[in-house]
Design a protein around this motif. Structure first.
Motif, PDB file in Angstrom:
ATOM      1  N   GLN A 135     -10.210  -7.236   1.231  1.00 41.57           N
ATOM      2  CA  GLN A 135     -10.539  -6.315   2.238  1.00 41.57           C
ATOM      3  C   GLN A 135     -12.148  -5.958   2.196  1.00 41.57           C
ATOM      4  N   ARG A 141       3.313  10.292 -10.967  1.00 36.81           N
ATOM      5  CA  ARG A 141       2.083  11.279 -11.249  1.00 36.81           C
ATOM      6  C   ARG A 141       2.795  12.692 -11.713  1.00 36.81           C
ATOM      7  N   HIS A 151       1.633   3.947  -2.970  1.00 34.26           N
ATOM      8  CA  HIS A 151       1.221   5.438  -2.995  1.00 34.26           C
ATOM      9  C   HIS A 151       2.418   6.309  -3.105  1.00 34.26           C
ATOM     10  N   ASP A 152       3.366   5.843  -2.345  1.00 34.46           N
ATOM     11  CA  ASP A 152       4.566   6.626  -2.438  1.00 34.46           C
ATOM     12  C   ASP A 152       5.187   6.596  -3.791  1.00 34.46           C
ATOM     13  N   ARG A 187      -5.324  -5.347  -1.890  1.00 33.97           N
ATOM     14  CA  ARG A 187      -6.686  -5.076  -1.206  1.00 33.97           C
ATOM     15  C   ARG A 187      -7.559  -6.237  -1.296  1.00 33.97           C
ATOM     16  N   ARG A 213       3.383   6.361  -6.310  1.00 35.21           N
ATOM     17  CA  ARG A 213       2.484   6.692  -7.539  1.00 35.21           C
ATOM     18  C   ARG A 213       2.613   8.415  -7.401  1.00 35.21           C
ATOM     19  N   SER A 214       2.925   9.086  -6.394  1.00 41.35           N
ATOM     20  CA  SER A 214       2.998  10.459  -6.436  1.00 41.35           C
ATOM     21  C   SER A 214       4.090  11.167  -7.428  1.00 41.35           C
ATOM     22  N   PRO A 215       5.432  10.542  -7.251  1.00 47.39           N
ATOM     23  CA  PRO A 215       6.364  10.785  -8.133  1.00 47.39           C
ATOM     24  C   PRO A 215       5.958  10.629  -9.617  1.00 47.39           C
ATOM     25  N   TYR A 217       0.820  -1.279   0.166  1.00 42.59           N
ATOM     26  CA  TYR A 217       0.032   0.007  -0.142  1.00 42.59           C
ATOM     27  C   TYR A 217       1.058   1.389   0.068  1.00 42.59           C
TER      28      TYR A 217
END
Lengths: 636, 150
Positions: A461, A411, A404-405, A458, A407-409, A400
């Motif tokens: 969940q 993006r 996410h970490d 996921r 994904r941001s760069p 997770y």
């Protein structure tokens, strides 16, 4: 197999030995009691036998006693008396033996005494009767003598008187002779009278004594008066002597009359003696009866006692058996309760808690036996599950965070490439623009991978709710989703009955499979068949295509993360789809299998096997222990 | 009647590119709203509470990222809603995370919207369109007490 001293089996052996010992002791006690009963019965029989003989003898003996007592007065001779005496002795002997044997004490001495007295009295009666007979004979003899004297005299006188009167010379002489003849006649009449009296004398007659004595005295007096008128002489003397003899025989001391009186007394005494004997016999009979009754009562009491003892033994045995059974049951129950049931319940509770996901509480090991081994194993699996969950949690957290970490760069990179093209695209040479395009393309691919990873992490969940899933309706949805790929026919075989399942993962799986079939088709057009088959242990939902197929050596690899069979540039595929499908199938407790062999025929069939739904339980699916349970079940 | 003051966008994000992206979109949509920026939750709170030079222009809309150093988005939201002055602030979450957990947690703090910075320009532009509508509502509602006071 070896068991430790604490194992259930060795414990149960000890219990068994203890129970057998109790049983053995019980049998011994019971045997002892029964032996006592046997002794009692033997003793009872020993006592009862003589008693029964006595009771059988008793009427005979009594009858004989009565007979003897009755017969004695009729005895006449010495010999008969002796025989009776012997009989009496024998009977009293038997009676004595009987009484001794039956442990009785009736008036036996009195009876014997009375019998002997009776015999004695009878002897005296006989003697008296003999004496009376002798006396009467004596009297009769004296009367005979007198008759012998008087008859010739009477004949002479009568003949003299019957002579013709001329023969009688002297009238005086004649008168004298007449007087003499009258006297003789009178004396003769007296003798006749005495004879009649003698004949009428009966010693047994009551009051004979005094009456006879008076009559005899009167007649003897009359005779003596007439005799006195005789001329003194030998005749008179002879007659007087005879008369005296008669008188002595009849009424003198020890004469017939006196003896008859004595005889009467004796007879009375004898009658009394007979009465006494009879009374004694009666008494003996009564006593014996009472004794036999007492004996019977004693017998009955003894029998009752034996029966009581037997009943006691029976009750003892019953109580013992009951107690033993109850003790055995109790021990067994206690044993089962303590060493099995309670612990099993505890284990069950722990297992339930573990199944519900609570892994915090350790399972205590309560013994060194088999259940203890189970407890140890359950605790080990709890520890393992805990470790596995921790690992899974970390893994999920990691994927997770990483996704996410990253994904941001990513993006930002995509944005920057886009802006560069927007702002300076016109100024850049063609090569730079192509490179920027390729950077954008790779960034998108990386982004897609990250999305896939996130989705994969996921799984499990969300979307756990159960609902009725209608495959027919979903096929329509699929056609709508893939409306761009109109060259592909999505066909649903038959019309499956809607079924209960968790629709979200099932839909995701089918979506992925259909998407794969379209994406990997080599002709760009084809036919995709969805089928649902009800099998013995669940449902098989298959998605078949008429694409190029997958060689068997790749069947395992296709389900792994980021594995694709063709170059990335050739086809945009993340390699996530089937890994996702397999993980989703595992969350459904199902399995995904593939059947394809391009060497034989075109086409691939993926089959999702769903187990039969157990009765609707609201058990939340385990989130972290997603281990595929079955692989196989290769549908054709 | 004074002209309505434009709604200020307070972008809370540690990534400069994210701020650039917002500026570009705003510019592209020809909006004139001032854009201010805080590098993380702590910085944003400080700026919002400051009444001096650095004060954020009122009214404002917060565009919040979730993954940030020092104080992340969710922590920021929690503290924001505790603050009497700031509790009613309009907040949009703009983040790369599409995790349902994050979305649910964010909505727990009464956010006005959740925008996933996934798709490129189009989605983002649409989101900004939505923001536009919101800015009007925000400025209108702020207007009311001002006019009644006047």
């Amino acid at each position: 197999m070896r068991f430790s001293a604490e194992s259930i089996i060795s414990k149960s052996r000890i219990y068994l030995v203890a129970l057998l010992s109790i049983l053995f002791i019980g049998v011994v006690v019971e045997w002892r009691e029964l032996s006592r009963v046997q002794t009692d019965i033997t003793r009872l029989a020993a006592r009862a036998t003589p008693l029964l003989t006595t009771v059988a003898d008793l009427p005979d003996l009594e009858h004989e006693l009565r007979n003897v007592a009755q017969s004695i007065p009729a005895l006449r001779s010495e010999a008969e008396l002796d025989a009776a005496s012997d009989a009496v002795a024998s009977i009293t002997d038997r009676l004595a033996r009987l009484v001794a044997r039956a442990e009785l004490s009736p008036g036996l001495p009195y009876l014997a005494h009375d019998l002997r007295k009776l015999l004695r009295t009878q002897k005296r009666v006989l003697a008296a009767e003999a004496r009376i007979d002798a006396r009467i004979a004596d009297a009769r003899a004296s009367l005979d003598d007198m008759v012998r004297v008087l008859l010739p005299l009477h004949d002479t006188e009568m003949r003299f008187l019957l002579r013709p009167p001329q023969a009688i010379v002297d009238p005086a002489q004649r008168r004298a002779r007449i007087g003499e003849a009258v006297l003789v006649s009178e004396m003769k009449a007296s003798v006749t009278e005495l004879s009649i009296l003698l004949g009428g004398f009966h010693p047994a007659a009551r009051r004979a004594g005094d009456f006879a004595k008076a009559e005899l005295l009167a007649e003897i007096g009359a005779f003596a008066t007439r005799m006195a008128r005789l001329q003194p002489g030998p005749l008179q003397q002879g007659l007087a002597r005879d008369l005296k003899r008669f008188r002595d025989a009849m009424i003198g001391a020890g004469g017939a009359v006196e003896t008859a009186a004595l005889l009467r007394d004796m007879r009375e005494t004898r009658a009394r003696a007979v009465g006494a004997v009879a009374r004694h016999v009666d008494q003996v009979g009564i006593e014996l009866g009472r004794a036999s009754l007492a004996s019977a009562t004693a017998f009955e009491t003894a029998a009752q006692g034996t029966a009581d003892t037997l009943r006691k033994v029976l009750l003892l045995k019953l109580a013992m058996t009951l107690g033993l059974v109850m003790a055995a049951a109790g021990v067994l129950w206690f044993f089962i309760q303590k060493s099995i049931l309670v612990r099993l319940a505890a284990i069950t509770e722990h297992v339930r808690r573990i199944a519900a996901g609570d892994l915090s509480e350790p399972v205590p090991v309560t013994g060194a036996d088999e259940i203890g081994a189970i407890e140890r194993v359950v605790d080990q699996s709890r520890t393992m599950a805990k470790a596995l969950r921790r690992t899974n949690d970390e893994l999920e957290r990691f994927s997770y965070v990483a996704a996410h970490d990253l994904r941001s760069p990513l993006r930002a990179v995509a944005d920057l490439v886009e802006w560069t093209k927007e702002d300076y695209g016109a100024d850049l040479p063609q090569g730079a623009r192509d490179n920027l395009d390729m950077i954008g393309n790779r960034v998108r691919r990386l982004s897609g991978h990250l999305s896939g990873l996130l989705e994969y992490a996921r799984i499990g969940q969300t979307g756990q709710g159960q609902a009725i899933f209608d495959l027919t309706a979903f096929a329509e949805e699929l056609r709508a989703v893939f409306v761009d790929a109109a060259q592909f026919d999505i066909v649903l075989q038959d019309a499956p009955v809607p079924f209960l399942t968790r629709p979200v993962p099932v839909k995701t799986i089918l979506l992925n499979l259909v998407s794969n079939a379209i994406k990997h088709h080599d002709h760009g057009r084809g036919r995709i068949v969805i089928a649902c088959v009800d099998t013995a242990d669940g449902l098989d939902i298959s998605v078949s295509d008429d694409g190029p197929g997958i060689a068997p050596e790749y069947h395992d690899r296709i389900f792994e993360l980021f594995q694709t069979l063709r170059a990335r540039d050739e086809i945009e595929a993340s390699g996530m789809g089937l890994a996702l499908v397999r993980k989703l199938a595992a969350t459904l407790d199902g399995a995904i299998t593939v059947a394809s062999d391009p060497a034989q025929a075109r086409g691939t069939t993926f089959t999702l096997h769903l187990p039969r739904q157990p009765a609707q339980t609201e058990q939340p699916a385990p989130q972290t222990l997603d281990i595929p349970q079955r692989q196989g079940d290769l549908a054709a | 009647m004074t002209p309505k003051p434009p709604v200020t966008f307070l972008v809370v994000d540690d990534d400069d590119v994210a701020v650039m992206a917002i500026r570009r979109v705003v510019k592209k949509l020809r909006l004139t709203n001032p854009i201010e920026r805080a590098v993380d939750g702590r910085d944003a709170l400080d700026r919002l509470r400051d009444t001096g030079e650095e004060a954020v222009g009122r009214p404002f809309i917060i565009l919040l990222d979730l993954n940030m150093p020092r104080m992340n988005g969710l922590e920021f939201l929690a503290e924001l809603r505790e603050d009497i002055e700031l509790a009613n602030s309009v907040v949009f979450v703009m983040t790369t995370s599409d995790s349902p957990r994050d979305i649910a947690a964010a909505y727990d703090h009464k956010i006005a919207g959740y925008i996933v910075k996934e798709s490129a320009y189009d989605t983002f532009a649409a989101a900004m369109d939505m923001l536009q509508t919101y800015t009007e509502i925000v400025s209108f509602s702020l207007d009311l007490p001002a006019s009644s006071a006047a």
